[in-house]
Design an enzyme around this catalytic site. Sequence first.
Site, short mmCIF file in Angstrom:
data_model
loop_
_atom_site.label_atom_id
_atom_site.label_comp_id
_atom_site.label_asym_id
_atom_site.label_seq_id
_atom_site.Cartn_x
_atom_site.Cartn_y
_atom_site.Cartn_z
N CYS A 99 45.37 50.40 29.82
CA CYS A 99 44.38 49.90 30.80
C CYS A 99 43.15 50.13 30.35
O CYS A 99 42.64 51.23 29.66
CB CYS A 99 44.84 50.38 32.24
SG CYS A 99 43.78 50.02 33.43
N LEU A 100 42.12 49.10 30.51
CA LEU A 100 40.89 49.52 30.30
C LEU A 100 40.01 50.57 30.94
O LEU A 100 39.15 51.12 30.23
CB LEU A 100 40.12 48.03 30.31
CG LEU A 100 40.57 47.03 29.35
CD1 LEU A 100 39.62 45.70 29.63
CD2 LEU A 100 40.18 47.21 28.05
N HIS A 111 50.42 44.04 36.64
CA HIS A 111 49.61 45.15 36.39
C HIS A 111 48.32 45.06 37.11
O HIS A 111 47.71 45.98 37.81
CB HIS A 111 49.43 45.25 34.67
CG HIS A 111 48.33 46.58 34.37
ND1 HIS A 111 48.67 47.57 33.71
CD2 HIS A 111 47.09 46.55 34.66
CE1 HIS A 111 47.66 48.25 33.51
NE2 HIS A 111 46.56 47.52 34.18
N GLU A 112 47.73 43.87 36.77
CA GLU A 112 46.53 43.52 37.59
C GLU A 112 46.68 43.41 39.05
O GLU A 112 45.60 43.75 39.77
CB GLU A 112 45.96 42.04 36.99
CG GLU A 112 45.67 42.01 35.36
CD GLU A 112 44.72 43.10 35.06
OE1 GLU A 112 43.98 43.82 35.71
OE2 GLU A 112 45.16 43.84 33.66
N GLY A 129 43.64 41.64 30.31
CA GLY A 129 43.67 41.53 31.91
C GLY A 129 42.29 42.45 32.39
O GLY A 129 42.08 43.45 31.73
N HIS A 150 46.22 46.66 40.74
CA HIS A 150 44.61 47.21 40.77
C HIS A 150 44.03 46.68 42.00
O HIS A 150 43.17 47.36 42.43
CB HIS A 150 43.78 46.22 39.43
CG HIS A 150 43.92 47.18 38.26
ND1 HIS A 150 43.49 48.36 38.49
CD2 HIS A 150 44.26 46.98 37.05
CE1 HIS A 150 43.64 48.80 37.00
NE2 HIS A 150 44.08 47.94 36.17
N GLN A 155 38.03 46.85 38.84
CA GLN A 155 37.72 47.92 37.67
C GLN A 155 36.28 47.95 37.06
O GLN A 155 35.70 48.59 36.37
CB GLN A 155 38.34 47.46 36.31
CG GLN A 155 39.88 47.72 36.32
CD GLN A 155 40.54 47.06 35.36
OE1 GLN A 155 41.17 46.05 35.34
NE2 GLN A 155 40.78 47.95 34.30
NI NI Z 1 44.57 48.18 34.28
#
Ligand code: NI
Length: 173
Positions: free
Chosen positions: A95-96, A137-138, A46, A141, A51
Site C-alpha cells: 500500500c502506498l 483493497h481500494e 491504485g 480504503h 490516502q
Molecule cells: Ni492501499
Amino acid sequence: MTIRKILIHPDARLKKKAAPVTEVTSSIELLAEDMIETMYDAPGIGLAAPQIGVMTRIFVMDCVKDEGEAPRPMVLMNPEITWASDEISSYEEGCLSIPEQYGDVQRPAEVEMHWMGLDGQLHQERFNGLWATCVQHELDHLNGKLFIDYLKPLRRQMITRKMQKLKRETARK
Ligand code: NI
C-alpha cells in the site's frame, strides 16, 4: 495537475469512512486527474482519495503490468461490490500509505463491482486477478480499512511501529 502528498499510516484519516460523491463537478474531475498523476508518480496501481486526505468515495487504478500494453487508468466513484466468487485467492499486498511493507491477504478471487464514472453514468464490470485484489483493497480504503487489518495483530503492530519510526525520521528532515 498536481502530485498530492500521500498520507502514511498511522493517520486518523486512513481509519475513517469516506462520504459518497453526489455529483461529478469540475473539482471532482481535477481531483481524479491529480490522483491518477499521484498514483503513476508513486508508482502504484491504485490510490484512494482518503490516502491524500480527501474523505470522498473515489479511487483510481491501473493494474496493467505488461510493458507493451496500453495504460488503462480508471476512476471509480461510490463503488460497491455486487457479487463475489466463493473462490478465494491469496495475494501479497502492499500500500502506498504503508511503504515497503507487504503481507498475504486472502480475498474473493473474482468480484463484480458497480460504480459511477466521470461521465456520471453507472458502470459495472467483473474483475479478476490483480484487478480483483486492487478493487477490494481500494474499496477498503473508503471504509477506513487497511490491508494490515487482515494480518495477525503482532505483524500489524510491528508494521505500525516501523511506520511511526519512518514518520518521525521524515519529520526531522
Ligand atoms: Ni492501499
